[in-house]
Design a protein around this motif. Structure first.
Motif, mmCIF file in Angstrom:
data_model
loop_
_atom_site.group_PDB
_atom_site.id
_atom_site.type_symbol
_atom_site.label_atom_id
_atom_site.label_comp_id
_atom_site.label_asym_id
_atom_site.label_seq_id
_atom_site.Cartn_x
_atom_site.Cartn_y
_atom_site.Cartn_z
ATOM 1 N N GLU A 227 -2.935 8.015 0.616
ATOM 2 C CA GLU A 227 -2.090 9.179 0.317
ATOM 3 C C GLU A 227 -0.615 8.785 0.326
ATOM 4 O OE1 GLU A 227 -4.928 12.817 1.784
ATOM 5 O OE2 GLU A 227 -3.428 12.093 3.209
ATOM 6 N N SER A 228 0.097 9.241 -0.713
ATOM 7 C CA SER A 228 1.505 8.854 -0.888
ATOM 8 C C SER A 228 2.406 9.503 0.153
ATOM 9 C CB SER A 228 1.999 9.334 -2.250
ATOM 10 O OG SER A 228 1.225 8.773 -3.270
ATOM 11 N N THR A 253 4.401 -1.051 -0.216
ATOM 12 C CA THR A 253 5.632 -0.306 0.082
ATOM 13 C C THR A 253 6.775 -0.723 -0.841
ATOM 14 O OG1 THR A 253 4.926 -0.320 2.402
ATOM 15 C CG2 THR A 253 7.197 0.300 1.987
ATOM 16 N N PHE A 272 6.190 4.188 -7.319
ATOM 17 C CA PHE A 272 5.747 5.270 -6.435
ATOM 18 C C PHE A 272 5.100 6.394 -7.239
ATOM 19 C CE2 PHE A 272 6.809 9.142 -3.806
ATOM 20 C CZ PHE A 272 5.942 8.851 -2.771
ATOM 21 N N ASP A 275 1.670 5.570 -8.416
ATOM 22 C CA ASP A 275 0.719 5.188 -7.361
ATOM 23 C C ASP A 275 0.446 3.681 -7.269
ATOM 24 O OD1 ASP A 275 0.342 7.889 -6.572
ATOM 25 O OD2 ASP A 275 -1.040 8.187 -8.232
ATOM 26 N N GLN A 278 2.063 2.880 -2.070
ATOM 27 C CA GLN A 278 1.688 4.085 -1.325
ATOM 28 C C GLN A 278 2.909 4.731 -0.663
ATOM 29 O OE1 GLN A 278 -1.077 3.420 1.911
ATOM 30 N NE2 GLN A 278 -1.167 5.577 2.450
ATOM 31 N N VAL A 279 3.867 3.865 -0.273
ATOM 32 C CA VAL A 279 5.001 4.340 0.539
ATOM 33 C C VAL A 279 6.324 3.906 -0.083
ATOM 34 C CG1 VAL A 279 6.039 4.255 2.867
ATOM 35 C CG2 VAL A 279 3.560 4.049 2.607
ATOM 36 N N LYS A 292 6.657 14.731 -7.988
ATOM 37 C CA LYS A 292 5.308 14.243 -7.671
ATOM 38 C C LYS A 292 4.640 15.244 -6.737
ATOM 39 C CE LYS A 292 3.324 10.015 -5.597
ATOM 40 N NZ LYS A 292 2.219 9.666 -6.461
ATOM 41 N N VAL A 295 2.603 14.131 -2.925
ATOM 42 C CA VAL A 295 3.171 13.433 -1.755
ATOM 43 C C VAL A 295 2.594 14.156 -0.537
ATOM 44 C CG1 VAL A 295 5.281 12.902 -0.479
ATOM 45 C CG2 VAL A 295 5.289 12.801 -2.978
#
Length: 612
Positions: A227-228, A253, A272, A275, A278-279, A292, A295
């Motif tokens: 999950e972002s 990241t 980001f 996808d 992730q971070v 987005k 998030v």
């Protein structure tokens, strides 16, 4: 209105206030809209744009924001364009031609570009509406002031009869009035939607050192597999440090801050959105340009400078209305650093006051959501049940003696010490400064040996917020006892402190080495937990894979194809015909025609497999 809403956006009903706002805009009246992030601001001007003859001109502060909005509109079958510096001459020439033909329904443009086009393109096209997005940027009282926005009052002079709608997610009373004045709006109606985002959990942790923060973050991300999320840091250096530590643990990241080249920032944002990471570890410069919707969490590695900034940043999580988590860390060092920034700013008084309110929020032991809503002038009569204070009401004890020891230390050093020297004095440490200044000969030296240094840090933070001492930022951050502090010091009043409770991470250090090696092994797919009744998690995963494939083939972000919420609804309702697929919330006519066949095929195949 409803027919257009379903045909283009796939929704069968409006969110609160949307219908009233759209009706007002359609009657060509000026309007100011305050709606939280994810509250459905964009539809308030996008729908009127479709219903009015001509082109709606949308002023937007960031190229990334325009790109995102234009892609999302085009994915719904709406002709939208962006006029900005990233276009080549041919693109801009075609765009002008399309506008003059009246084919473009929404034209996105930056404030600078708008000014240069006032006597050219804008003179030659039929404009139905001006929409000023992120309108708080026009006000010096807003938290994101942009001088180029102040030129926008020229719109009223040049186009006196075209209605203006200004939209923002965060503006206190002063900022609202300033927006109206700066844009020379005529008798605007102000719509203020509820600022409550009940799907966001609110959590605060204080006094953690870097190692503890990283452990907590790794735990947290472990609960949010696939999950972002965004981690906001105060300094560029911290964004890079945190990103390196996460990468070392196998978490994809990206880094985003003003010190990077435009290309590097664009790449981070693009990774980001699509996808590929992730971070994102970012300074506050990140996120305004992002729509987005999936998030799922936001972490603040440091205290933000104001409640407006904090509210806007956490608002980037859970825009689709699904449960999302937010976590805020803060320490005494954050307060010292932010106070220094505020004191050196052009608006010292107001910035210190805003920081003070932010600090009170972080320190509070009453429902955090009530404090947030109260700040924006909205009252809530009950506790939310979805913040750390509601989940664990704090236990208090009589901390008078602890407070007296600390205040006595401040008094005996003639109020000439900062926080770390005071802790050294109370702990009886033999540092160079303590010896040189003969603090080891004071009566208070070592009276707090029995309390760990990090607990002293925590208690002193509580005392600061209870108003027992203040920090003289203009005097090397020395601590000064207040009137309230004197009453406790001289035994006239008792002091209640909150019991410190720490989450212990036993054996975490030794586990981390093993964890690293483990990451290299191929892992079974991690399933996203079911959100709706009768939802199948395995089907959701298959639909997600299909969505990614479709997005990649068009070079657009996955959430623009279909939102997470729509995927959850599909894996719950499991439609097996294209008609039934089109009934799902978030799927308009264009998407039904474009994607229906692919999604229905995957659902049918899945159901056949399951029944065997």
């Amino acid at each position: 209105m409803l027919k257009t809403l379903k045909a283009y956006f796939g929704y069968t009903h409006f969110r609160p206030l949307q219908e009233e706002i759209i009706t007002r805009i359609l009657s060509k009246k000026d309007t100011l809209v305050l709606m939280p992030t994810g509250g459905g601001k964009s539809i308030c001007y996008q729908l009127p744009a479709l219903l009015m003859p001509g082109t709606t001109v949308v002023v937007s502060p960031l190229i990334s924001l325009m790109k995102d909005q234009v892609e999302a509109l085009q994915a719904n079958g709406i002709i939208a364009r962006a006029l900005n510096s990233t276009n080549d001459e041919t693109t801009n020439a075609n765009l002008r031609f399309e506008c003059m033909q009246g084919r473009v329904k929404l034209l996105y443009i930056s404030p600078e570009r708008l000014m240069s086009e006032l006597n050219f393109l804008l003179k030659d096209i039929n404009i139905s509406l001006f929409a000023i997005d992120e309108a708080h940027c026009i006000s010096q009282w807003g938290h994101d002031f942009r001088p180029e926005y102040t030129q926008l009052k020229a719109l009223r002079q040049q186009f006196p009869h075209i209605p203006i709608v200004a939209l923002t997610a965060t503006a206190d009373k002063i900022t609202r009035q300033d927006i109206i004045q700066q844009l020379a709006m005529k008798d605007p109606q102000i719509f203020i939607s509820s600022f409550d985002r009940p799907n966001l959990s609110l959590d605060v942790k204080r006094g953690f050192q870097q190692k503890e923060k990283i452990r907590t973050i790794l735990d947290f991300i472990g609960r949010h597999k696939n999950e972002s999320g965004i981690i906001y840091c105060m300094s560029r250096n911290n964004t890079e440090k945190v990103a390196d530590l996460l990468e070392a643990q196998g978490i994809r990241t990206a880094v985003y801050h003003a010190g990077l080249s435009t290309a590097a920032r664009d790449a981070a944002q693009d990774d980001f959105i699509n996808d590929r990471v992730q971070v994102v570890c970012a300074t506050i410069a990140f996120g305004m340009g992002i729509d987005k919707s999936n998030v799922r969490w936001v972490i603040h590695y440091n205290l933000p400078k104001s409640i407006e900034s904090f509210y806007q940043e956490i608002g980037r999580a859970g825009r689709d209305g699904l449960p999302s988590d937010t976590l805020l860390f803060y320490s005494f060092g954050d307060i010292v650093m932010l106070s220094k920034f505020a004191a050196e700013s052009n608006q010292q008084e107001i910035n210190l006051e805003k920081l003070n309110r932010m600090q009170q929020y972080a320190e509070a032991d009453i429902c955090r959501r009530r404090i947030l809503l109260n700040y924006f002038g909205e009252t809530m009569t009950h506790d939310c049940g979805n913040c750390d204070v509601c989940r664990n009401p704090p236990e208090r004890f009589d901390g008078t003696i602890i407070v007296q020891k600390a205040l006595s230390g401040i008094a005996r050093t003639d109020q000439q010490v900062g926080i770390s020297t005071l802790i050294d004095l109370l702990k009886g440490a033999a540092t160079q400064e303590i010896i040189e200044k003969k603090y080891d000969q004071l009566k208070t030296y070592g009276v707090g040996r029995d309390i760990p240094a990090r607990d002293w840090q925590d208690y002193l933070l509580q005392m600061l917020n209870l108003g027992y001492f203040e920090v003289a930022y203009n005097e090397k951050n020395h601590l000064k006892i207040t009137e309230a502090g004197k009453k406790v010091l001289f035994g006239k009043e008792r002091a209640q402190l909150v019991v410190i409770k720490r989450e212990e991470h036993l054996g975490q250090e030794s586990k981390r080495g093993k964890k690293k090696a483990k990451i290299q092994e191929p892992q079974a797919p991690v399933l996203t937990p079911a959100v709706f009744e009768n939802e199948d998690e395995y089907l959701f995963e298959e639909l997600r894979v299909l969505r990614k494939k479709l997005a990649d083939s068009q070079a657009i972000p996955a959430y623009i194809v279909l939102s997470d919420k729509t995927l959850h609804l599909l894996s719950s309702a499991k439609p097996t015909t294209i008609e039934a697929f089109g009934e799902i919330s978030g799927i308009g006519e264009f998407k039904k025609e474009k994607y229906g066949k692919d999604f229905v095929e995957v659902i049918r195949r899945f159901l056949n497999k399951s029944s065997k």
